[in-house]
Design an enzyme around this catalytic site. Structure first.
Site, PDB file in Angstrom:
ATOM      1  N   GLY A 184       0.765  -1.245   0.000  1.00 16.06           N
ATOM      2  CA  GLY A 184       0.000   0.000   0.000  1.00 16.06           C
ATOM      3  C   GLY A 184       0.793   1.291   0.000  1.00 16.06           C
ATOM      4  N   ASP A 201       0.458   3.253   4.367  1.00 21.20           N
ATOM      5  CA  ASP A 201      -0.554   3.983   3.591  1.00 21.20           C
ATOM      6  C   ASP A 201      -1.666   4.508   4.491  1.00 21.20           C
ATOM      7  OD1 ASP A 201      -1.504   1.398   4.106  1.00 21.20           O
ATOM      8  OD2 ASP A 201      -2.243   1.038   2.089  1.00 21.20           O
ATOM      9  N   ASP A 219      -5.722   1.847  10.205  1.00 20.72           N
ATOM     10  CA  ASP A 219      -7.131   1.529  10.425  1.00 20.72           C
ATOM     11  C   ASP A 219      -7.268   0.988  11.848  1.00 20.72           C
ATOM     12  OD1 ASP A 219      -9.773   0.786  10.242  1.00 20.72           O
ATOM     13  OD2 ASP A 219      -9.550  -0.508   8.518  1.00 20.72           O
ATOM     14  N   SER A 220      -7.259  -0.323  12.029  1.00 24.26           N
ATOM     15  CA  SER A 220      -7.355  -0.884  13.386  1.00 24.26           C
ATOM     16  C   SER A 220      -6.030  -0.723  14.128  1.00 24.26           C
ATOM     17  CB  SER A 220      -7.716  -2.369  13.317  1.00 24.26           C
ATOM     18  OG  SER A 220      -6.599  -3.132  12.917  1.00 24.26           O
ATOM     19  N   GLY A 221      -4.932  -0.567  13.387  1.00 30.53           N
ATOM     20  CA  GLY A 221      -3.612  -0.443  13.996  1.00 30.53           C
ATOM     21  C   GLY A 221      -2.960  -1.776  14.330  1.00 30.53           C
ATOM     22  N   THR A 223      -1.734  -4.115  12.364  1.00 25.67           N
ATOM     23  CA  THR A 223      -0.533  -4.373  11.578  1.00 25.67           C
ATOM     24  C   THR A 223       0.653  -3.638  12.191  1.00 25.67           C
ATOM     25  OG1 THR A 223      -2.017  -4.351   9.674  1.00 25.67           O
ATOM     26  CG2 THR A 223       0.337  -4.420   9.209  1.00 25.67           C
ATOM     27  N   LEU A 224       0.453  -2.351  12.468  1.00 21.90           N
ATOM     28  CA  LEU A 224       1.550  -1.534  12.989  1.00 21.90           C
ATOM     29  C   LEU A 224       1.964  -1.961  14.390  1.00 21.90           C
ATOM     30  CD1 LEU A 224       0.702   2.036  11.751  1.00 21.90           C
ATOM     31  CD2 LEU A 224       2.650   0.601  11.119  1.00 21.90           C
ATOM     32  N   LYS A 283      -7.255   6.793  10.316  1.00 20.05           N
ATOM     33  CA  LYS A 283      -8.700   6.783  10.610  1.00 20.05           C
ATOM     34  C   LYS A 283      -8.996   7.076  12.082  1.00 20.05           C
ATOM     35  CE  LYS A 283     -10.161   3.678   6.880  1.00 20.05           C
ATOM     36  NZ  LYS A 283     -10.722   2.360   6.545  1.00 20.05           N
ATOM     37  N   ARG A 302      -4.936   0.813  -7.182  1.00 20.04           N
ATOM     38  CA  ARG A 302      -3.700   1.350  -6.606  1.00 20.04           C
ATOM     39  C   ARG A 302      -3.122   2.479  -7.454  1.00 20.04           C
ATOM     40  NH1 ARG A 302      -1.964  -1.966  -2.339  1.00 20.04           N
ATOM     41  NH2 ARG A 302      -2.253  -4.191  -2.610  1.00 20.04           N
TER      42      ARG A 302
END
Ligand code: IMP
Ligand code: MG
Length: 165
Positions: free
Chosen positions: A35, A91, A94-96, A98-99, A122, A156
């Site tokens: 992304g 990119d 969202d929910s966080g 992944t990070l 978000k 994309r």
């Protein structure tokens, strides 16, 4: 949602912020694929100091519009992280999930600092305890595509960000 001119203007500002935030030391910009690929390529050209670029591949969404909660690491950067400023480029937050998972993993490698730069945020990331240091835009709670963001690998390439709806 965000047209090409607005994105380019904001990316220039982010580049200047990042340049000012790292007066010394080695900087490694780590792009989260796929992304971030367009955002990262524009962003690094606006950072006026020496830096290295590498990528991470993590996967949590598949073709769905909601996070599955399972973060898989498919590619690990080969570049040395220890003692360097690491700037993780994402990119959209969202929910966080992944990070949060990636921060755990990367901080174990003893970087000098570890910060996140996200084009879109978000602000619903209950899973993410550390703040996102550099944010392009506060995004609405909608599924967005374009400028690197996809839905099932489509969209994309469009130079703006739009709501999928
Ligand atoms: P999180 O783990 O829920 O924060 O999800 C992060 C990843 O999911 C992002 O890096 C994107 O690849 C993807 N994602 C989250 N929200 C969107 C969206 O609105 N459009 C496209 N991809 C998204
Ligand atoms: Mg995606």
């Amino acid at each position: 949602m965000y047209d090409e001119a607005a994105i380019q203007a904001r990316v220039r500002e982010l580049g200047a912020e990042i340049t000012a935030a790292y007066p010394d030391g080695e900087l490694l910009v780590l792009g989260l694929l796929k992304g971030s690929f367009i955002f990262l390529s524009d962003l690094v050209r606006q950072i006026e100091r020496p830096l290295q670029v590498d990528f991470l591949v993590a996967s949590s969404y598949g073709d769905a519009m909601e996070s599955s909660g399972v973060v898989r690491l498919l590619y690990d950067p080969e570049t040395e992280l220890q003692g360097k400023h690491i700037l993780l480029v994402e990119d959209i937050v969202d929910s966080g999930r992944t990070l949060a998972r990636l921060l755990e993993l990367l901080s174990a490698r003893q970087p000098r600092s570890l910060e996140i730069c996200a084009l879109l945020h978000k602000h619903i990331a209950e899973h993410l305890t550390s703040p996102v240091r550099f944010v392009g835009f506060d995004a609405p709670h909608e599924f967005l595509v374009g400028y690197g963001l996809d839905h099932a690998e489509h969209f994309r390439h469009v130079p703006y960000v739009a709501s999928l709806e």
